[in-house]
Design a protein around this motif. Structure first.
Motif, mmCIF file in Angstrom:
data_model
loop_
_atom_site.group_PDB
_atom_site.id
_atom_site.type_symbol
_atom_site.label_atom_id
_atom_site.label_comp_id
_atom_site.label_asym_id
_atom_site.label_seq_id
_atom_site.Cartn_x
_atom_site.Cartn_y
_atom_site.Cartn_z
ATOM 1 N N ALA A 49 110.951 104.149 -88.003
ATOM 2 C CA ALA A 49 112.378 104.511 -88.008
ATOM 3 C C ALA A 49 112.957 104.444 -86.604
ATOM 4 C CB ALA A 49 112.556 105.919 -88.565
ATOM 5 N N VAL A 50 114.188 103.937 -86.519
ATOM 6 C CA VAL A 50 114.927 103.927 -85.259
ATOM 7 C C VAL A 50 116.278 104.581 -85.492
ATOM 8 C CG1 VAL A 50 116.017 102.502 -83.481
ATOM 9 C CG2 VAL A 50 113.790 101.849 -84.364
ATOM 10 N N GLN A 51 116.607 105.513 -84.596
ATOM 11 C CA GLN A 51 117.918 106.167 -84.642
ATOM 12 C C GLN A 51 118.854 105.433 -83.681
ATOM 13 O OE1 GLN A 51 117.743 110.398 -84.153
ATOM 14 N NE2 GLN A 51 119.830 110.561 -83.388
ATOM 15 N N VAL A 52 119.969 104.976 -84.206
ATOM 16 C CA VAL A 52 120.948 104.249 -83.386
ATOM 17 C C VAL A 52 122.106 105.206 -83.097
ATOM 18 C CG1 VAL A 52 122.574 102.299 -83.405
ATOM 19 C CG2 VAL A 52 120.288 102.038 -84.396
ATOM 20 N N ILE A 53 122.535 105.258 -81.834
ATOM 21 C CA ILE A 53 123.584 106.209 -81.469
ATOM 22 C C ILE A 53 124.957 105.557 -81.645
ATOM 23 C CG2 ILE A 53 124.308 107.880 -79.686
ATOM 24 C CD1 ILE A 53 121.256 107.990 -80.079
ATOM 25 N N GLY A 107 125.664 95.603 -81.436
ATOM 26 C CA GLY A 107 124.868 94.369 -81.438
ATOM 27 C C GLY A 107 123.920 94.357 -82.613
ATOM 28 N N PRO A 108 122.909 93.473 -82.566
ATOM 29 C CA PRO A 108 121.932 93.422 -83.651
ATOM 30 C C PRO A 108 121.133 94.725 -83.745
ATOM 31 C CG PRO A 108 121.401 91.842 -81.883
ATOM 32 C CD PRO A 108 122.674 92.502 -81.502
ATOM 33 N N VAL A 139 123.158 114.343 -72.312
ATOM 34 C CA VAL A 139 122.106 113.647 -71.551
ATOM 35 C C VAL A 139 121.949 112.211 -72.048
ATOM 36 C CG1 VAL A 139 119.599 113.581 -71.158
ATOM 37 C CG2 VAL A 139 120.848 115.737 -70.867
ATOM 38 N N VAL A 140 121.883 112.054 -73.367
ATOM 39 C CA VAL A 140 121.696 110.718 -73.936
ATOM 40 C C VAL A 140 122.859 109.808 -73.534
ATOM 41 C CG1 VAL A 140 121.851 109.519 -76.164
ATOM 42 C CG2 VAL A 140 120.165 111.318 -75.838
ATOM 43 N N SER A 141 124.066 110.364 -73.545
ATOM 44 C CA SER A 141 125.199 109.507 -73.183
ATOM 45 C C SER A 141 125.183 109.195 -71.684
ATOM 46 C CB SER A 141 126.479 110.127 -73.723
ATOM 47 O OG SER A 141 127.377 110.442 -72.740
ATOM 48 N N ARG A 142 124.806 110.152 -70.829
ATOM 49 C CA ARG A 142 124.722 109.893 -69.375
ATOM 50 C C ARG A 142 123.640 108.859 -69.060
ATOM 51 N NH1 ARG A 142 124.928 108.846 -64.748
ATOM 52 N NH2 ARG A 142 125.356 110.167 -62.929
ATOM 53 N N LEU A 143 122.542 108.882 -69.832
ATOM 54 C CA LEU A 143 121.452 107.939 -69.575
ATOM 55 C C LEU A 143 121.744 106.567 -70.185
ATOM 56 C CD1 LEU A 143 118.304 110.204 -70.190
ATOM 57 C CD2 LEU A 143 119.280 109.506 -67.994
ATOM 58 N N GLY A 144 122.823 106.465 -70.961
ATOM 59 C CA GLY A 144 123.192 105.177 -71.558
ATOM 60 C C GLY A 144 122.219 104.733 -72.644
ATOM 61 N N VAL A 145 121.584 105.701 -73.305
ATOM 62 C CA VAL A 145 120.619 105.365 -74.359
ATOM 63 C C VAL A 145 121.379 104.983 -75.625
ATOM 64 C CG1 VAL A 145 118.895 106.387 -75.894
ATOM 65 C CG2 VAL A 145 118.807 106.851 -73.435
ATOM 66 N N SER A 146 121.030 103.839 -76.231
ATOM 67 C CA SER A 146 121.756 103.443 -77.445
ATOM 68 C C SER A 146 120.904 103.540 -78.695
ATOM 69 C CB SER A 146 122.310 102.028 -77.288
ATOM 70 O OG SER A 146 121.240 101.138 -77.088
ATOM 71 N N ALA A 167 113.065 105.488 -75.882
ATOM 72 C CA ALA A 167 114.324 104.780 -75.640
ATOM 73 C C ALA A 167 114.045 103.488 -74.891
ATOM 74 C CB ALA A 167 115.264 105.661 -74.832
ATOM 75 N N GLU A 168 114.365 102.381 -75.547
ATOM 76 C CA GLU A 168 114.305 101.093 -74.876
ATOM 77 C C GLU A 168 115.721 100.761 -74.447
ATOM 78 O OE1 GLU A 168 112.650 98.825 -78.022
ATOM 79 O OE2 GLU A 168 110.734 98.589 -77.022
ATOM 80 N N PRO A 169 116.013 100.031 -73.407
ATOM 81 C CA PRO A 169 115.046 99.392 -72.515
ATOM 82 C C PRO A 169 114.638 100.287 -71.346
ATOM 83 C CG PRO A 169 117.247 98.632 -72.019
ATOM 84 C CD PRO A 169 117.383 99.651 -73.105
ATOM 85 N N ALA A 170 115.077 101.541 -71.368
ATOM 86 C CA ALA A 170 114.788 102.410 -70.225
ATOM 87 C C ALA A 170 113.288 102.697 -70.092
ATOM 88 C CB ALA A 170 115.562 103.723 -70.381
ATOM 89 N N GLY A 171 112.539 102.523 -71.185
ATOM 90 C CA GLY A 171 111.114 102.835 -71.136
ATOM 91 C C GLY A 171 110.890 104.325 -70.970
#
Ligand code: ADP
Length: 417
Positions: free
Chosen positions: A28-32, A37-38, A367-374, A391-395
């Motif tokens: 499972a992947v959670q998309v914010i 995109g794809p 935090v998630v929005s500041r880190l730009g996690v999508s 969280a990719e691509p932040a690793g």
């Protein structure tokens, strides 16, 4: 191609659902937010919206856009996830969003079931209980945004939809999947658009899930999703993944905790951390300045980063929170702390932190929005309802803990220390 496409009306609810599906053997992947995109590769995609209390039009438009993205990616079934306490008002947003999805999917009917017996949420004769009390006496009648004053979900949903609502009662649910399927078909044929389905145990939820195997749309809490992975397996669409469904890339890098939740469980976890980890408790009242607080925290952490987590908390007991709110106002106080902590999280990541626990729902959002996690790939559960995610691509490995979740040693346990 995802098998199950989910639309969740808030962030931590999305994680809760994703966690349930992973435990059932689906990746499972959670998309914010509505994807631009794809979509990532996974058996289940959970799109996390903030539509629970948004204006109705906006909630409907975002939910439809999310549904479109999931259908375009090939999702075979759509799941609309809302809270196990059916958080909504007579204006919406559960009814209007479900109506729009029923129309888009041209399915004419959907079940509605918020039950989550493990957390004490059960539905009997259409009435929602929290523990042993009716929803309307559970404290939810005083919720600031979505006061729930009527425990009868047939009536509650009936006021929110332009369709009609029926009930699949306990006596039918007890008889299992075939009886539930027959009752739902009967309701659909008699022109009902929804069925509130009673559920008091996990066995009921599994039977309801099985009965809805061929439904285009399912609506409910994370509980009713428990039965869905087995449907895809029995159709030969989902391989036996077992624990591999929760596999994430190996953990590495410095460890840290950022806490902005003032809930009782989090305060206990900070108390435990004081004795077991480097712990900094920010005095927000003494320094009501986000940039100064963040600088103070990052200076302090600089020479302490490593395998053992550092814990940075703005959390405070009710009297201190009240004092800051009296000085700045409730919203400004929350925003100041959220800004400080998201800057801290960003600074920690820049300094090599790759494993981060965040305590607090609003704090996690900031935090998630500041880190730009999508998007977040969902991994193994640390404590009930809180998985590690990646969280990719932040690793970056992230665990986003809703305030009252987790055992007292959560901040250490998460890192295996
Ligand atoms: P929970 O999941 O426990 O509700 P949240 O992060 O959602 O936690 O909410 C906690 C709120 O309290 C956040 O807006 C946070 O910024 C705010 N907060 C944290 N520490 C303090 C403090 N010392 N004084 C006032 N508000 C605070």
């Amino acid at each position: 191609m995802p098998l199950l496409g989910c639309i969740a009306d808030d962030f931590t609810g999305a994680t809760d659902l994703a966690n349930t599906l992973v435990k059932g053997g689906m990746t499972a992947v959670q998309v914010i937010g509505v994807p631009t995109g794809p979509l990532p590769e996974a058996d289940a995609i959970i799109i996390a919206l903030k539509s629970r209390t948004a204006p109705v039009k906006e909630a409907v438009a975002e939910s439809l856009a999310a549904c479109e993205a999931l259908l375009a990616a090939g999702a075979k079934q759509i799941f609309f996830k809302y809270c196990s306490t059916f958080d909504s008002t007579d204006e919406g947003n559960i009814g209007p969003v479900a109506d729009a999805l029923v129309r888009r999917l041209d399915c004419g009917f959907a079940l509605a079931n918020p039950a989550f017996p493990t957390n004490g949420r059960t539905v009997f004769q259409g009435h929602l209980f929290v523990g042993s009390t009716l929803l309307s006496e559970s404290g939810m009648e005083n919720h600031p945004l979505t006061p729930m004053r009527d425990p009868n979900l047939v009536r509650v949903l009936g006021r929110q939809t332009d369709g009609t609502v029926g009930l699949v009662p306990f006596a039918v649910v007890e008889q299992g999947a075939a009886a539930i399927r027959k009752a739902m078909t009967g309701l659909k044929e008699s022109g009902r658009r929804y069925a509130i389905v009673d559920a008091v145990t996990d066995a009921h939820l599994l039977a309801i899930g099985e009965a809805a195997a061929d439904h285009a749309l399912i609506t409910g809490g994370s509980g009713v999703a428990m039965g869905l992975p087995a449907n895809f397996r029995s159709k030969g669409l989902l391989p036996e993944r077992g624990e591999a469904a929760a596999a994430l890339p190996p953990m590495r890098g410095h460890a840290a905790v950022v806490a902005g939740s003032c809930s009782r469980a989090t305060l206990g976890q900070i108390g435990y951390a004081r004795d077991h980890a480097h712990t900094l408790e920010l005095d927000v009242l003494a320094t009501p300045d986000a940039a100064a607080l963040a600088a103070q925290a990052l200076d302090w952490a600089q020479d302490k980063l490593g395998d053992h987590p550092v814990v940075i908390a703005a959390s405070a007991p009710p009297e201190k929170v009240a004092a800051l709110q009296a000085r700045l106002g409730r919203e400004a106080a929350g925003a100041l702390v959220e800004q400080a902590l998201s800057t801290v999280a960003h600074g920690l990541v820049a300094r090599g932190v790759k494993r981060l626990v965040v305590a607090g729902g609003e704090t996690s959002g900031a935090v998630v929005s500041r880190l730009g996690v999508s998007s977040l790939r969902i991994g193994p559960e640390i404590d009930p309802g809180v998985p590690w995610t990646y969280a990719e691509p932040a690793g970056l490995h992230l665990a986003l803990k809703s305030g009252n979740f987790g055992a007292r040693d959560f901040f250490l346990k998460a890192f295996g220390v």
